[in-house]
Scaffold this active site. Structure first.
Site, short mmCIF file in Angstrom:
data_model
loop_
_atom_site.label_atom_id
_atom_site.label_comp_id
_atom_site.label_asym_id
_atom_site.label_seq_id
_atom_site.Cartn_x
_atom_site.Cartn_y
_atom_site.Cartn_z
N GLU A 1 9.57 10.99 57.09
CA GLU A 1 9.64 11.01 55.63
C GLU A 1 11.11 10.96 55.21
O GLU A 1 12.00 11.12 56.05
CB GLU A 1 8.98 12.28 55.08
CG GLU A 1 7.51 12.39 55.38
CD GLU A 1 6.87 13.67 54.86
OE1 GLU A 1 5.65 13.81 55.00
OE2 GLU A 1 7.60 14.52 54.32
N ALA B 1 12.34 14.20 56.42
CA ALA B 1 11.79 14.72 57.68
C ALA B 1 11.83 13.61 58.71
O ALA B 1 11.02 12.69 58.68
CB ALA B 1 10.36 15.22 57.49
N GLY B 2 12.79 13.70 59.62
CA GLY B 2 12.92 12.70 60.67
C GLY B 2 12.61 13.32 62.02
O GLY B 2 11.45 13.47 62.40
N SER B 3 13.66 13.72 62.75
CA SER B 3 13.45 14.34 64.05
C SER B 3 12.67 15.64 63.95
O SER B 3 11.94 16.01 64.88
CB SER B 3 14.81 14.60 64.71
OG SER B 3 15.48 13.40 65.00
N GLU C 1 12.90 8.15 68.07
CA GLU C 1 12.21 8.98 69.08
C GLU C 1 13.10 10.13 69.53
O GLU C 1 13.20 10.45 70.71
CB GLU C 1 11.77 8.14 70.29
CG GLU C 1 11.01 6.87 69.97
CD GLU C 1 9.88 7.09 68.97
OE1 GLU C 1 9.36 8.20 68.87
OE2 GLU C 1 9.52 6.12 68.28
#
Length: 383
Positions: free
Chosen positions: A126, A129-131, A359
């Site tokens: 988002e 909100a990544g990692s 990732e």
């Protein structure tokens, strides 16, 4: 390196390389400029059985081992990181369904994903909100047997063409995972263009405005969307991205060796210059080391070894960093030519920068790998 593979794996690698050389590599630069993957390319991958390679045979997939999947990711990564990204997100979603889906969801979706009837994408990231996947703010509210979703997902690889999304949102019980079809009312996508790398991956914003999702589309129980469902998917994703980075290293090495063997400066081929040889030797060593780390990660994954998580993180972290260095050296070796779109090293440089972010960023892996080191190597009295 060949001796480390079984005869079946070596045959698969040969076939994957031939496919990538024929159908992917010659077009990668054009797709990069156009910022699109042609639908016929997706169809070629599906018809060749490559999108369903790791899906269990009982659901129409290839049922192949992790090492073989990694070999495919490596060859696609060598040819075009965007196409490798398609393999990654598609197989991540299929893996999550195979591991956490109900019998109904497995019967419904795994055969269709194996045949490539739908492209699957992972809708976790988002704007804020990544990692930290547990920080997702997309709201999931129960309404009878259904769920209602409100939120905004960003950086969704192949989100512009995906027919199925593995959505992670926040329910009252915590992060929760659901399957959402593209034609669900209230779902729309918006293409994100002009990224630094993987420009043909058709990355998108995904907007969810009151999407009604059947309760039968739930993966695992509410609250386990990150710790179990997304966690399993992301582990597989980091593994195939690591292999893709090994492919970028191979591509940088091939391009640099070819160029250094043809380009003359100051009366001699530049391959005779010591500093050029230093760059080539570093690429060569890093490519071999990355491949060995990826092979170890694949074997441990196939053995269901408890060290598989650390091995995949190690392989991805090393290979991504090495790919970034190799791509920068490849551009430097090409001089001004490396700064133009006439040579693939410009594309490889942009792709390599993305690999150090997706990732799990390089910094996230550093934190995790240090913890693995303390657990494994610290004296027992200090644990």
């Amino acid at each position: 390196m060949t001796a480390a593979l079984t005869a079946e794996q070596e045959q698969a690698r040969t076939e994957f390389r031939a496919f990538a050389d024929r159908h992917i590599a010659p077009h990668a630069d054009a797709w990069h400029r156009d910022q699109r993957t042609p639908p016929q390319t997706v169809r070629l991958l599906a018809d060749a059985g490559l999108l369903g390679l790791p899906v269990p045979r009982e659901y129409g997939g290839g049922g192949r081992d992790a090492v073989t999947l990694g070999l495919l990711a490596g060859e696609l990564g060598r040819a075009c990181s965007s196409v490798r990204s398609l393999l990654t997100v598609h197989t991540m979603t299929a893996h999550a369904i195979a591991r956490w889906g109900s019998a109904h969801l497995k019967r419904t979706w795994l055969p269709r994903l194996a045949r490539g009837e739908r492209v699957a994408a992972l809708a976790v990231s988002e704007p804020n909100a990544g990692s930290d996947a547990a920080a997702v703010s997309t709201r999931l509210v129960r309404d009878g047997d259904d769920w209602i979703a409100h939120g905004h997902k960003k950086w969704i690889t192949y989100g512009e063409i995906a027919g199925l999304f593995l959505l992670v949102g926040r329910a009252e019980e915590g992060p929760t995972a659901l399957l959402v079809e593209r034609d669900t009312p209230g779902l729309r996508t918006e293409l994100i263009e002009d990224m630094i790398g993987i420009r043909a991956s058709m990355t998108a914003n995904v907007y969810l405005d009151g999407c009604r999702i059947p309760g039968a589309n739930l993966l695992a129980r509410p609250g386990l969307g990150v710790s179990h469902v997304a966690g399993a998917a992301l582990d597989l994703g980091r593994y195939t991205v690591g292999w893709g980075c090994a492919g970028i290293l191979d591509a940088c090495l091939d391009a640099s060796v070819d160029y250094a063997g043809r380009r003359e400066q100051f009366g001699s081929l530049i391959k005779e210059h010591q500093l050029v040889r230093r760059m080539i030797s570093d690429m060569y060593t890093s490519a071999r080391a990355a491949r060995l780390l990826c092979l170890e990660a694949g074997r441990l994954r196939d053995e269901r070894h408890p060290g598989a998580l650390a091995a995949a993180s190690t392989a991805k972290y090393f290979a991504a960093a090495a790919a970034g260095r190799a791509a920068a050296d490849a551009v430097q070796l090409h001089g001004a030519n490396g700064c133009s779109s006439d040579y693939p090293v410009q594309r490889l440089l942009g792709d390599s920068r993305v690999m150090e972010v997706i990732e799990g960023s390089a910094q996230l892996h550093q934190v995790g790998l240090a913890e693995y080191a303390f657990q494994e190597r610290a004296p027992r009295s200090a644990r």
